[in-house]
Each structure stands twice: as structure tokens, then as C-alpha cells.
Design a protein around this motif. Structure first.
Motif, PDB file in Angstrom:
ATOM      1  N   ALA A  83      68.545 -42.628 102.095  1.00 52.99           N
ATOM      2  CA  ALA A  83      67.416 -42.603 101.150  1.00 52.99           C
ATOM      3  C   ALA A  83      66.162 -41.986 101.784  1.00 52.99           C
ATOM      4  CB  ALA A  83      67.115 -44.007 100.642  1.00 52.99           C
ATOM      5  N   ARG A  84      66.056 -42.089 103.091  1.00 57.30           N
ATOM      6  CA  ARG A  84      64.851 -41.547 103.737  1.00 57.30           C
ATOM      7  C   ARG A  84      64.756 -40.034 103.581  1.00 57.30           C
ATOM      8  NH1 ARG A  84      61.893 -44.647 107.196  1.00 57.30           N
ATOM      9  NH2 ARG A  84      61.384 -42.785 108.397  1.00 57.30           N
ATOM     10  N   GLU A  85      65.869 -39.386 103.270  1.00 60.05           N
ATOM     11  CA  GLU A  85      65.840 -37.930 103.086  1.00 60.05           C
ATOM     12  C   GLU A  85      65.669 -37.546 101.613  1.00 60.05           C
ATOM     13  OE1 GLU A  85      68.639 -39.092 105.070  1.00 60.05           O
ATOM     14  OE2 GLU A  85      67.438 -38.805 106.873  1.00 60.05           O
ATOM     15  N   CYS A  86      65.592 -38.536 100.722  1.00 56.97           N
ATOM     16  CA  CYS A  86      65.536 -38.142  99.304  1.00 56.97           C
ATOM     17  C   CYS A  86      64.711 -39.083  98.427  1.00 56.97           C
ATOM     18  CB  CYS A  86      66.949 -38.022  98.732  1.00 56.97           C
ATOM     19  SG  CYS A  86      67.782 -39.601  98.616  1.00 56.97           S
ATOM     20  N   ALA A  87      63.901 -39.962  99.025  1.00 58.78           N
ATOM     21  CA  ALA A  87      63.191 -40.898  98.130  1.00 58.78           C
ATOM     22  C   ALA A  87      61.767 -41.201  98.571  1.00 58.78           C
ATOM     23  CB  ALA A  87      63.984 -42.207  98.033  1.00 58.78           C
ATOM     24  N   ILE A  88      60.970 -41.493  97.575  1.00 59.34           N
ATOM     25  CA  ILE A  88      59.604 -41.999  97.763  1.00 59.34           C
ATOM     26  C   ILE A  88      59.582 -43.348  97.045  1.00 59.34           C
ATOM     27  CG2 ILE A  88      57.176 -41.656  97.087  1.00 59.34           C
ATOM     28  CD1 ILE A  88      57.673 -38.638  97.243  1.00 59.34           C
ATOM     29  N   GLU A  89      59.009 -44.352  97.688  1.00 53.45           N
ATOM     30  CA  GLU A  89      58.955 -45.678  97.037  1.00 53.45           C
ATOM     31  C   GLU A  89      57.508 -46.012  96.680  1.00 53.45           C
ATOM     32  OE1 GLU A  89      61.789 -48.633  98.007  1.00 53.45           O
ATOM     33  OE2 GLU A  89      60.228 -50.066  98.565  1.00 53.45           O
ATOM     34  N   ILE A  90      57.342 -46.476  95.459  1.00 50.70           N
ATOM     35  CA  ILE A  90      55.997 -46.806  94.981  1.00 50.70           C
ATOM     36  C   ILE A  90      55.985 -48.293  94.627  1.00 50.70           C
ATOM     37  CG2 ILE A  90      54.325 -46.327  93.125  1.00 50.70           C
ATOM     38  CD1 ILE A  90      56.262 -43.498  93.455  1.00 50.70           C
ATOM     39  N   CYS A  91      55.028 -49.005  95.173  1.00 48.76           N
ATOM     40  CA  CYS A  91      55.012 -50.443  94.930  1.00 48.76           C
ATOM     41  C   CYS A  91      53.582 -50.931  94.639  1.00 48.76           C
ATOM     42  CB  CYS A  91      55.621 -51.182  96.119  1.00 48.76           C
ATOM     43  SG  CYS A  91      56.191 -52.824  95.674  1.00 48.76           S
ATOM     44  N   SER A  92      53.471 -52.173  94.289  1.00 43.13           N
ATOM     45  CA  SER A  92      52.223 -52.667  93.736  1.00 43.13           C
ATOM     46  C   SER A  92      51.972 -54.110  94.152  1.00 43.13           C
ATOM     47  CB  SER A  92      52.375 -52.594  92.204  1.00 43.13           C
ATOM     48  OG  SER A  92      51.424 -53.375  91.567  1.00 43.13           O
ATOM     49  N   PHE A  93      50.716 -54.496  94.216  1.00 45.99           N
ATOM     50  CA  PHE A  93      50.383 -55.905  94.442  1.00 45.99           C
ATOM     51  C   PHE A  93      50.194 -56.634  93.103  1.00 45.99           C
ATOM     52  CE2 PHE A  93      49.349 -54.067  98.517  1.00 45.99           C
ATOM     53  CZ  PHE A  93      49.756 -55.050  99.406  1.00 45.99           C
ATOM     54  N   SER A  94      50.310 -55.905  91.996  1.00 45.62           N
ATOM     55  CA  SER A  94      50.014 -56.496  90.687  1.00 45.62           C
ATOM     56  C   SER A  94      50.927 -57.654  90.361  1.00 45.62           C
ATOM     57  CB  SER A  94      50.163 -55.445  89.587  1.00 45.62           C
ATOM     58  OG  SER A  94      49.122 -54.522  89.673  1.00 45.62           O
ATOM     59  N   LYS A  95      52.221 -57.458  90.556  1.00 48.56           N
ATOM     60  CA  LYS A  95      53.175 -58.465  90.103  1.00 48.56           C
ATOM     61  C   LYS A  95      53.429 -59.502  91.193  1.00 48.56           C
ATOM     62  CE  LYS A  95      53.169 -55.367  86.953  1.00 48.56           C
ATOM     63  NZ  LYS A  95      52.879 -55.292  85.546  1.00 48.56           N
ATOM     64  N   ILE A  96      53.491 -59.070  92.424  1.00 49.59           N
ATOM     65  CA  ILE A  96      53.764 -60.028  93.504  1.00 49.59           C
ATOM     66  C   ILE A  96      52.583 -60.977  93.703  1.00 49.59           C
ATOM     67  CG2 ILE A  96      53.011 -58.457  95.378  1.00 49.59           C
ATOM     68  CD1 ILE A  96      55.061 -59.759  97.194  1.00 49.59           C
TER      69      ILE A  96
END
Ligand code: MLT
Length: 395
Positions: free
Chosen positions: A225-238
Motif C-alpha cells: 500500500a505504501r506504493e499506491c495509497a494516501i490515507e486521510i484521517c480526522s479527529f472529528s469522529k474519534i
């Protein structure tokens, strides 16, 4: 002067704005009715005490000569990036500090990241889907293809090798359906992305709701996945930051296309177009990952999990099909009585005084389905569940 005509291709207004207007009109016409809102996925539990304390302390610091902070690093303060690094490491996922970029929320980054990619790319989005993914690409003029999902595949689309896409959106646990991918399923998406030279934009905003061991919390748990992905996350829900705005994006250093390093490009983009998240907010966000922060946050998540169970139990009693609600704050149900999504919205408002979100608002495949959120107040959720049960049984 030429306008961006693609804005004409958008629906007249954003789904949740439409709903807010409809509910306001209904409440005005029926001021005596107590309306329970289980529509928009906005949290209701207050910020954790240690988060508020960190925010206060940081505000006090800002009022002193020594503790004042002006422009911070555009990509975020090291203390917060290190805290996020630790959060991933505790789940066995290693990230370098400079692969983490602090933002003012997932929604902004999901749109901003598209600026790195040519408008001539084809985008693959699941249907139904969080409407932002579609609108962001419509306004840029990108070609969108849909991965149709339904009850037959548990609302979890799998790659189709006859389809060629360059940008792939995955949201797991999914908004709106609450369905979540197993590691084995995500592996297939990673393989597909690598074969097609595509990039996965992985929206992990709801990862904190996952308790099932087979489900991935991050795309970076998947080899390759490190060669094909960007991860987007949030503090909104956690951590209930919907009104406090903070999120982060992870861009691995290995990620490259056409000889361009995407981590470096994102840093370049952020340093040019973004001036960082306020110091007080970043201090508050870092408190989430302290021992007491994690304990308080788990209590809040459990509160929402219980709400999800209350709704799910009510639907079970009436024999209504649904998915989600277990590793997700969203419950995605088949509208009873073969009602269409908006028809059920009106019926639910009229008969139960409950607001939800019509499935068709998330895409064609959502027609006939409906989303309820577990982010409401516990007592009101119980009342809503009782009302829904009674009304569906009387149908
Ligand atoms: C939703 O209801 O889908 C949420 O508001 C999504 C979001 O976090 O923007």
C-alpha cells in the motif's frame, strides 16, 4: 473572465444543507413536535476533559511572551505528528514523522490532494458514497466511474479488472453504509491499484469504530500500500473535533508517479497554500493520544456504539435489513414497505419525528435505503428507536 463551468454540473445544494432546510421548514410548520436528529454524522458528546485542559493550557501559553506561537510548521508540530506515529505504531503500522501532515480536517484534504493529479485522470468512486468525493471531482472536471454496490455484495465493491481507473476512493468503515473491508479484501484493491498505476485515496475517518480483528484500521496494514495509497484521517469522529477542526494525511515516501515524489509534492503544496492548524488545536489533538485521552475517548466511542446497538436492535425486531452499526457509527437500512429514500425520509419525520439521511443522496445505488447515525444523544436515540419500532410495526 471565464468561470469554472463545472460548478453548473453540481446538484443545486449539498445533501446535508437540503436536509437542514427541509427539517427547518417542517419544524416551523409543527413547532409542537420534538424532532430527533439522526441525520448528519455530527458528534454530540463534549470534548474529553484532558483535551479541553490541553487547549486551555495552550491558550494560556499563547498569552505569554515565552509561550507565544506565531506561524507553525505548515505540516504540523512534531509533538502531534509523533503522537499520531505512536497511535499507528501501537497497531503495528510504522510511519515516519515526515509522512504525516496535520490538516484542518479530512474533508479539506480529500479535496486539496486532488490538486496533485491531472484533471485528465479517471476517478473510481463507490456508489453510494460520501458526496464530497464526487463533488470535488465534478468541479475539477474529472471523469468519474462508479463501482456499484448493493445488498448482494454487502455494499462493499471489489475491483473489476475490466475497468481502468487512476484515482480510487475507499472509505472503510464506509460512509454512508457502515460496511468495512477485511484485510483480504483491501489486499485486492491494493493489487488492482498497483496493476493500474492508480492511487488509492483511503478515507479512514471512522477507523476508531473498528473492533473486529479481521478489519483493517489503516490501508498501510496491507503490503504494497505504501506504493499506491494516501490515507486521510480526522479527529472529528474519534475525539469529537467536528467543531474544532483537525485531521491528518499520511503520504508515504515511496509514493511516486511519473518520476514525481508525492510526499515531496504534498509538502510543497502545503507549505505554499496552507499555514497550519492553530497551536491550541494541535495541543488539544495531541492530548487524545495520552493514556487518559485514549480512556476518555474510548468511553465516548462506547457511548456511540451503544446507540448503534439500540437502533440495530429496533430494526432487528421489525425484520428490517441493515448493514453497519457494528464497526461503524452508521446504520444503513433498507426502507421498509418498499419506500424510496426521500419518501421514507418524509414518512419518518412525519410518523416518528426522526431525521435521517436518504440513501439516494449518496448515489443512485442508495435509492430505497436510508442512513441513521449513532452520534446522537443516548436518551433521544432510545426514544427514536422506540418510535421507529412502533411505526414500522404498524405499517
Ligand atoms: C456525514 O454525515 O456524512 C458527515 O457529516 C460527513 C462529514 O464528516 O463531513
Amino acid at each position: 473572465m471565464k468561470m469554472n463551468k463545472h460548478y453548473n454540473e453540481l446538484k443545486a445544494s449539498y445533501l446535508f444543507v437540503d436536509i437542514a432546510h427541509k427539517v427547518a421548514a417542517y419544524q416551523e410548520a409543527h413547532p409542537e413536535k420534538e424532532i430527533i436528529r439522526l441525520g448528519i454524522g455530527d458528534v454530540t458528546q463534549p470534548l474529553a476533559k484532558c483535551v479541553v485542559k490541553a487547549m486551555h493550557d495552550a491558550a494560556d501559553e499563547m498569552g505569554t511572551k515565552e509561550g507565544f506561537h506565531g506561524y507553525g510548521p505548515e505540516q504540523g508540530y512534531p509533538f502531534l505528528k509523533q503522537a499520531i506515529q505512536g497511535y499507528y505504531a501501537s497497531r503495528g503500522t510504522k510511519l515516519a514523522e515526515d509522512e504525516i501532515f496535520i490538516s484542518d480536517g479530512a474533508k479539506s484534504d480529500l479535496a486539496n490532494v486532488l490538486g496533485l493529479f491531472d484533471v485528465d485522470n479517471t476517478v473510481l468512486v463507490p456508489d453510494p458514497v460520501y458526496p464530497t468525493y464526487v463533488d470535488d471531482n465534478v468541479t475539477d472536471g474529472r471523469k468519474i466511474i462508479y463501482s456499484r454496490t448493493g445488498q448482494e455484495n454487502g455494499f462493499l465493491g471489489m475491483p473489476d479488472n475490466s475497468v481502468k481507473a487512476d484515482i480510487i476512493y475507499i472509505c472503510s468503515p464506509n460512509n454512508p453504509t457502515g460496511a468495512a473491508y477485511t484485510r483480504d479484501q483491501l489486499k485486492q484493491w491494493v493489487e488492482y491499484a498497483r496493476k493500474n498505476d492508480a492511487i488509492i485515496l483511503y478515507d479512514a475517518a471512522y477507523e476508531c469504530f473498528i473492533s473486529d480483528e479481521n478489519l483493517a484500521r489503516s490501508i498501510f496494514e496491507i503490503e504494497g500500500a505504501r506504493e499506491c495509497a494516501i490515507e486521510i484521517c480526522s479527529f472529528s469522529k474519534i475525539a469529537g473535533f467536528t467543531g474544532t477542526r483537525c485531521g491528518y494525511t499520511v503520504v508515504p515516501k515511496e509514493l511516486e508517479r511519473e518520476g514525481m515524489n508525492i510526499n515531496k509534492l504534498w509538502l510543497r503544496r502545503q507549505t505554499t497554500k496552507f499555514n497550519g492548524v492553530p497551536y491550541v488545536v494541535q495541543r488539544a489533538a495531541a492530548a487524545v493520544f495520552t493514556e487518559s485521552g485514549m480512556a476518555e475517548i474510548q468511553a465516548n466511542l462506547d457511548y456511540y456504539r451503544k446507540n448503534a446497538k439500540v437502533i440495530a436492535d429496533a430494526l432487528d425486531e421489525c425484520g428490517v435489513w441493515y448493514c453497519g452499526g457494528k464497526n461503524s457509527p452508521y446504520i444503513w437500512l433498507r426502507c421498509p414497505g418498499n419506500m424510496k429514500s426521500w419518501e421514507f425520509f418524509d414518512w419518518l419525520l412525519e410518523n416518528c419525528g426522526v431525521v435521517g439521511t436518504p440513501g439516494v443522496g449518496f448515489g443512485e445505488c442508495g435509492e430505497g435505503y436510508f442512513r441513521l447515525t449513532a452520534f446522537g444523544d443516548a436518551e433521544k436515540t432510545k426514544v427514536a428507536a422506540e418510535r421507529i419500532k412502533a411505526a414500522i410495526k404498524a405499517l
